[in-house]
Design a protein around this motif. Structure first.
Motif, short mmCIF file in Angstrom:
data_model
loop_
_atom_site.label_atom_id
_atom_site.label_comp_id
_atom_site.label_asym_id
_atom_site.label_seq_id
_atom_site.Cartn_x
_atom_site.Cartn_y
_atom_site.Cartn_z
N GLU A 1 0.79 -1.22 0.00
CA GLU A 1 0.00 0.00 0.00
C GLU A 1 0.83 1.28 0.00
O GLU A 1 0.48 2.25 -0.66
N ASP A 2 1.94 1.30 0.74
CA ASP A 2 2.70 2.54 0.85
C ASP A 2 4.07 2.24 1.44
O ASP A 2 4.28 1.20 2.07
N LEU A 3 5.01 3.17 1.23
CA LEU A 3 6.37 3.05 1.74
C LEU A 3 6.69 4.30 2.54
O LEU A 3 6.64 5.41 2.01
N GLU A 4 7.01 4.12 3.81
CA GLU A 4 7.30 5.25 4.69
C GLU A 4 8.76 5.22 5.12
O GLU A 4 9.34 4.16 5.34
N VAL A 5 9.36 6.40 5.25
CA VAL A 5 10.76 6.55 5.62
C VAL A 5 10.85 6.92 7.09
O VAL A 5 10.17 7.83 7.57
N ARG A 6 11.72 6.21 7.82
CA ARG A 6 11.94 6.48 9.24
C ARG A 6 13.40 6.85 9.45
O ARG A 6 14.29 6.04 9.19
N VAL A 7 13.68 8.05 9.93
CA VAL A 7 15.04 8.47 10.26
C VAL A 7 15.20 8.35 11.77
O VAL A 7 14.57 9.07 12.54
N ALA A 8 16.05 7.42 12.21
CA ALA A 8 16.21 7.16 13.63
C ALA A 8 17.18 8.12 14.30
O ALA A 8 17.06 8.43 15.48
N ALA A 9 18.18 8.61 13.54
CA ALA A 9 19.18 9.50 14.13
C ALA A 9 19.85 10.33 13.05
O ALA A 9 20.03 9.87 11.92
N ARG A 10 20.20 11.57 13.40
CA ARG A 10 20.98 12.45 12.52
C ARG A 10 22.18 12.96 13.31
O ARG A 10 22.01 13.50 14.41
N ARG A 11 23.38 12.78 12.75
CA ARG A 11 24.59 13.22 13.42
C ARG A 11 25.41 14.09 12.47
O ARG A 11 25.15 14.12 11.26
N LYS A 12 26.41 14.74 13.03
CA LYS A 12 27.35 15.48 12.20
C LYS A 12 28.17 14.49 11.38
O LYS A 12 28.67 13.50 11.90
N PRO A 13 28.33 14.72 10.05
CA PRO A 13 29.09 13.78 9.22
C PRO A 13 30.52 13.61 9.74
O PRO A 13 31.15 14.58 10.16
N PRO A 14 31.05 12.40 9.71
CA PRO A 14 32.41 12.17 10.21
C PRO A 14 33.45 12.78 9.28
O PRO A 14 33.24 12.87 8.06
N ALA A 15 34.58 13.20 9.83
CA ALA A 15 35.66 13.81 9.04
C ALA A 15 36.56 12.71 8.47
O ALA A 15 37.73 12.58 8.84
N TRP A 16 36.00 11.92 7.56
CA TRP A 16 36.71 10.81 6.96
C TRP A 16 37.01 11.09 5.49
O TRP A 16 36.58 12.11 4.94
N ASN A 17 37.72 10.17 4.86
CA ASN A 17 38.04 10.29 3.44
C ASN A 17 36.97 9.63 2.58
O ASN A 17 36.31 8.67 2.99
#
Length: 437
Positions: free
Chosen positions: A305-321
């Motif tokens: 019937e439908d597709l729902e998006v769940r965002v569990a957490a938002r963090r600052k992006p890591p300083a990686w390569n």
């Protein structure tokens, strides 16, 4: 001659008879030329049945030749998963049909599920799957038994979305404690804690949970869901095969890793991406494509019937390569998909039309009807420019046993996609044998 060599020989014979170059065939298969060359040399094996099917059709294979190629791939894939174990197979094997498997404890052996072409199929286009089902039935009634014998010899894979319904929505496959895993799922991934600082290093999508453990393949089967207890919501009458390391055109993708370029090995082919990313403790950079193949487990049809998006957490992006898997590749196909902007306050799965050589591919739309004979493929393309996001999908369904929600994630852990603003970007220089900016 080994199973993989026999499969590669059949691919070369079909290619030579068709008179097609590696570049032409690669564009038709929507993969890279080097990957196709490795398939034909027996150095790699397609992770998906759909790639084998597209190759046979592109080369103009007859029905018998396609069956021989499919059988050779199934044997080679079973051997790859079973290692040196002997795999007893009858003399004639028709095109395999996905069937429910007996409940068993998850193992760490990678498993590849036989699926149809990976593109969403609305109700109006269900005739394609009915035609394929008719061909399979005509090939012989032993297909299901053979597929079970081969997959049982190889063993089920680890990780599966949990069969836990959300409150008020019925049973699905989520992360609820105390529930059992449904038949198929993607690989596991540890989620980082929700904090405002840089996250702790976390195994990427495709890891088995502990650092250094053998990574699982993009798609794996597991045990069948248990029957519903009296008074509880119905178990989802669906099987879901989840692939979370899908690359654009089979070659274009990027990962974030805290490791320096001198300690990162060369980029893998797409089929080996989960193991490579797990070893580098890498996460998807900027975008992530998830493909979910669904089909019913009972006699009746199930309506998505439908597709729902769940965002569990938002963090600052890591300083990686950032490590690019390919510096320039592509094909003539842009699959129709559901686009997700993870930076939105309430992200939605927005249908987007595709393109195949100038021909428009209709945007996917709900409701969708699926059954054991009519699978459907959902392709979700998530993107972020500002967060390190933990997220999952909830698929609402209605079937003969009731209605509920199927959780699509990393075997009980959220999917993880991170932005990479201003980070160093490395591509692999083949002539120098190293990563370079």
């Amino acid at each position: 001659m080994s199973e993989a060599e026999d499969f590669a020989r059949l691919m070369r014979e079909l290619k030579e008879r068709a008179g097609l170059s590696y570049g032409t065939l690669a564009r038709r298969l929507h993969t890279s030329t080097s990957t196709l060359h490795r398939y034909c040399k027996g150095e790699a094996l397609p992770a998906e049945f759909a790639v084998v099917d597209r190759f046979a059709r592109a080369c103009g294979a007859t029905r018998e030749e396609a069956l021989d190629l499919h059988r050779a791939w199934l044997l080679a894939d079973a051997r790859r998963r079973a290692g040196a174990a002997e795999v007893p197979v009858p003399a004639s094997v028709p095109v395999p049909v996905p069937v429910p498997e007996a409940e068993s404890e998850p193992k760490s052996e990678p498993t590849v599920v036989v699926t149809p072409d990976p593109e969403p199929e609305p109700v109006a286009r269900g005739a394609r799957y009915r035609r394929r089902a008719a061909v399979v039935v005509a090939a012989g009634v032993t297909a299901g038994a053979v597929a079970v014998a081969l997959l049982a010899a190889a063993g089920p894979g680890p990780g599966a979305p949990h069969a836990g319904g959300s409150a008020g929505t019925g049973s699905g496959a989520g992360t609820s404690a105390g529930t059992s895993a449904p038949p198929f799922a993607g690989s596991g991934s540890a989620s980082a804690p929700a904090s405002t600082g840089a996250p702790e290093p976390t195994p990427p999508t495709g890891a088995t949970g502990s650092a250094g453990a053998t990574a699982a393949a993009p798609v794996r089967p597991s045990a069948s869901p248990p029957a519903s207890a009296p008074g509880r919501d119905p178990v989802a009458p669906l099987k879901a095969a989840v692939r979370s390391h899908v690359w654009t055109a089979g070659c274009d993708h990027a990962y974030l890793s805290e490791r320096g370029p001198g300690s990162v090995p060369p980029p893998p082919v797409e089929a080996d991406a989960p193991a490579w990313a797990s070893a580098q403790r890498a996460v998807h950079a900027g975008t992530q494509i998830v493909e979910v193949t669904l089909h019913g487990t009972g006699e009746g049809a199930v309506v998505l019937e439908d597709l729902e998006v769940r965002v569990a957490a938002r963090r600052k992006p890591p300083a990686w390569n950032v490590y690019q898997m390919s510096q320039g590749c592509g094909g003539g196909l842009t699959p129709a998909a559901f686009a997700v902007n993870l930076d939105a306050p309430r992200p939605l799965a927005r249908p987007v039309a595709g393109n195949d050589g100038g021909n428009t591919l209709p945007a996917p739309s709900f409701p969708l009807r699926v059954s054991a004979a009519e699978p459907a493929v959902l392709r979700v393309e998530a993107a972020t420019t500002g967060c390190d996001c933990d997220w999952s999908l909830d698929l609402r369904w209605t079937g003969p046993s009731g209605s509920g929600t199927l959780r699509i994630d990393e075997g009980g852990r959220p999917l993880r996609t991170s932005a990479a603003p201003g980070r160093p970007v490395y591509g692999y220089a083949l002539e120098q044998g190293r990563w370079a900016r």
